[in-house]
Design a protein around this motif. Sequence first.
Motif, PDB file in Angstrom:
ATOM      1  N   GLY A 197     -56.710  26.675  21.505  1.00 49.55           N
ATOM      2  CA  GLY A 197     -55.572  25.842  21.892  1.00 49.55           C
ATOM      3  C   GLY A 197     -54.578  26.547  22.791  1.00 49.55           C
ATOM      4  N   THR A 198     -54.613  27.873  22.796  1.00 49.49           N
ATOM      5  CA  THR A 198     -53.736  28.628  23.694  1.00 49.49           C
ATOM      6  C   THR A 198     -54.260  28.531  25.131  1.00 49.49           C
ATOM      7  OG1 THR A 198     -53.293  30.121  21.855  1.00 49.49           O
ATOM      8  CG2 THR A 198     -52.621  30.875  24.031  1.00 49.49           C
ATOM      9  N   ASP A 219     -48.601  19.186  23.783  1.00 49.36           N
ATOM     10  CA  ASP A 219     -49.293  20.181  22.946  1.00 49.36           C
ATOM     11  C   ASP A 219     -49.465  19.530  21.580  1.00 49.36           C
ATOM     12  OD1 ASP A 219     -50.056  22.188  21.243  1.00 49.36           O
ATOM     13  OD2 ASP A 219     -48.541  23.632  21.894  1.00 49.36           O
ATOM     14  N   ALA A 228     -51.629  20.299  19.180  1.00 48.66           N
ATOM     15  CA  ALA A 228     -52.414  21.134  18.267  1.00 48.66           C
ATOM     16  C   ALA A 228     -52.099  20.831  16.803  1.00 48.66           C
ATOM     17  CB  ALA A 228     -52.182  22.613  18.568  1.00 48.66           C
ATOM     18  N   GLN A 229     -50.870  20.404  16.509  1.00 48.04           N
ATOM     19  CA  GLN A 229     -50.508  20.117  15.119  1.00 48.04           C
ATOM     20  C   GLN A 229     -50.354  18.621  14.868  1.00 48.04           C
ATOM     21  OE1 GLN A 229     -47.638  22.557  13.140  1.00 48.04           O
ATOM     22  NE2 GLN A 229     -48.121  24.336  14.412  1.00 48.04           N
ATOM     23  N   SER A 234     -55.899  22.303  19.631  1.00 52.73           N
ATOM     24  CA  SER A 234     -56.581  23.471  19.072  1.00 52.73           C
ATOM     25  C   SER A 234     -57.490  23.000  17.952  1.00 52.73           C
ATOM     26  CB  SER A 234     -55.534  24.431  18.494  1.00 52.73           C
ATOM     27  OG  SER A 234     -56.136  25.342  17.579  1.00 52.73           O
ATOM     28  N   LYS A 241     -56.014  23.149  11.688  1.00 45.77           N
ATOM     29  CA  LYS A 241     -55.383  22.077  12.480  1.00 45.77           C
ATOM     30  C   LYS A 241     -55.928  20.709  12.029  1.00 45.77           C
ATOM     31  CE  LYS A 241     -53.341  25.291  14.734  1.00 45.77           C
ATOM     32  NZ  LYS A 241     -52.667  25.533  15.972  1.00 45.77           N
TER      33      LYS A 241
HETATM   34  C1  LIG Z   1     -52.230  26.486  16.881  1.00 50.62           C
HETATM   35  C2  LIG Z   1     -51.345  26.091  17.980  1.00 50.62           C
HETATM   36  C3  LIG Z   1     -51.578  26.501  19.315  1.00 50.62           C
HETATM   37  C4  LIG Z   1     -52.624  27.505  19.685  1.00 50.62           C
HETATM   38  O1  LIG Z   1     -53.916  27.200  19.280  1.00 50.62           O
HETATM   39  P1  LIG Z   1     -55.001  28.384  19.034  1.00 50.62           P
HETATM   40  O2  LIG Z   1     -56.291  27.623  18.939  1.00 50.62           O
HETATM   41  O3  LIG Z   1     -54.633  29.084  17.779  1.00 50.62           O
HETATM   42  O4  LIG Z   1     -54.978  29.280  20.244  1.00 50.62           O
HETATM   43  C5  LIG Z   1     -50.746  26.007  20.308  1.00 50.62           C
HETATM   44  N1  LIG Z   1     -49.728  25.186  20.023  1.00 50.62           N
HETATM   45  C6  LIG Z   1     -49.451  24.789  18.763  1.00 50.62           C
HETATM   46  C7  LIG Z   1     -48.314  23.864  18.516  1.00 50.62           C
HETATM   47  C8  LIG Z   1     -50.228  25.237  17.700  1.00 50.62           C
HETATM   48  O5  LIG Z   1     -49.942  24.871  16.461  1.00 50.62           O
END
Ligand SMILES: *Cc1c(COP(=O)(O)O)cnc(C)c1O
Length: 263
Positions: free
Chosen positions: A60-61, A164, A166-167, A188, A193
């Motif tokens: 996710g990065t 973003d 990811a969450q 991510s 997640k």
């Molecule tokens: C986990 C997360 C990321 C990064 O994801 P990774 O897969 O760990 O690199 C980026 N933004 C948010 C808000 C996250 O929670």
Amino acid sequence: MTLPFIDLQAQRLRLGGKIEAAVQEAVVGGAWVMGPQVRQFEADLAAFGQAKHALGCANGTDALALPLMAWGVGRGDAVFVPSFTFAATAEVVPWFDAEPVFIDVDATTYNMDPAHLEAAIEATLKEGRLKPRVVIAVDLFGQPADYPAIKAICDKHGLKLISDSAQGFGCTINGEHPLKWADITTTSFFPAKPLGCYGDGGAVLTNDDDLAQLIDSIRVHGKAVAIDLKDKAFDHDPKYLNMRIGLNSRLDTIQAAVLIEKL
Ligand SMILES: *Cc1c(COP(=O)(O)O)cnc(C)c1O
């Protein structure tokens, strides 16, 4: 009795042997990098996320870094990020010598406060040192950021918008995914997640054809894609033409197999 805060094994057990069977199939299939499961998962993910394109990547990065690279964000650029998020949201900005500008979060949702975003853009413009380029809104705790308000501010100032997710991947506002407002959604697949795989993984979703092609190129060392080959003829396979500076950021076939079952 102790209850684990996150119990990843519960889901593994609930989905039964389907995931293990899919992993086994990917191993036996032998297409361990960019195999058919990656294409299948990308198609499934795009359909789920109401997106024209979904592209897997390593985590996710990297998913955040890919659009910043595609847009040529660099020295002297400001990227607006919430002051309460996982570190990666801001961490990627200095990778490219750009600067994160931190925006207060709303006291009830913990997501980016549009009023402070507007004020911070105005203050950045007034100071004149940095050029506002991109806003990264974050969907924390499964709850979407205030996209209608944030998008209006981005349009007013000509800024790109990343969600973003990811969450909060899968979150909607009145049935619409954040991509209705954002130029690109990133996520991510870290195991904890909302949609997690059995290791590291990530993806981007977009409706922008050119951006999707650029990211497809950047995630594989800047390989030549259709926009690069247009009206050009080669007397050799253009596979090893590297058109731009890229990364190695692919989603593993085995992880795609896990994700097809879990999606
Ligand atoms: C986990 C997360 C990321 C990064 O994801 P990774 O897969 O760990 O690199 C980026 N933004 C948010 C808000 C996250 O929670």
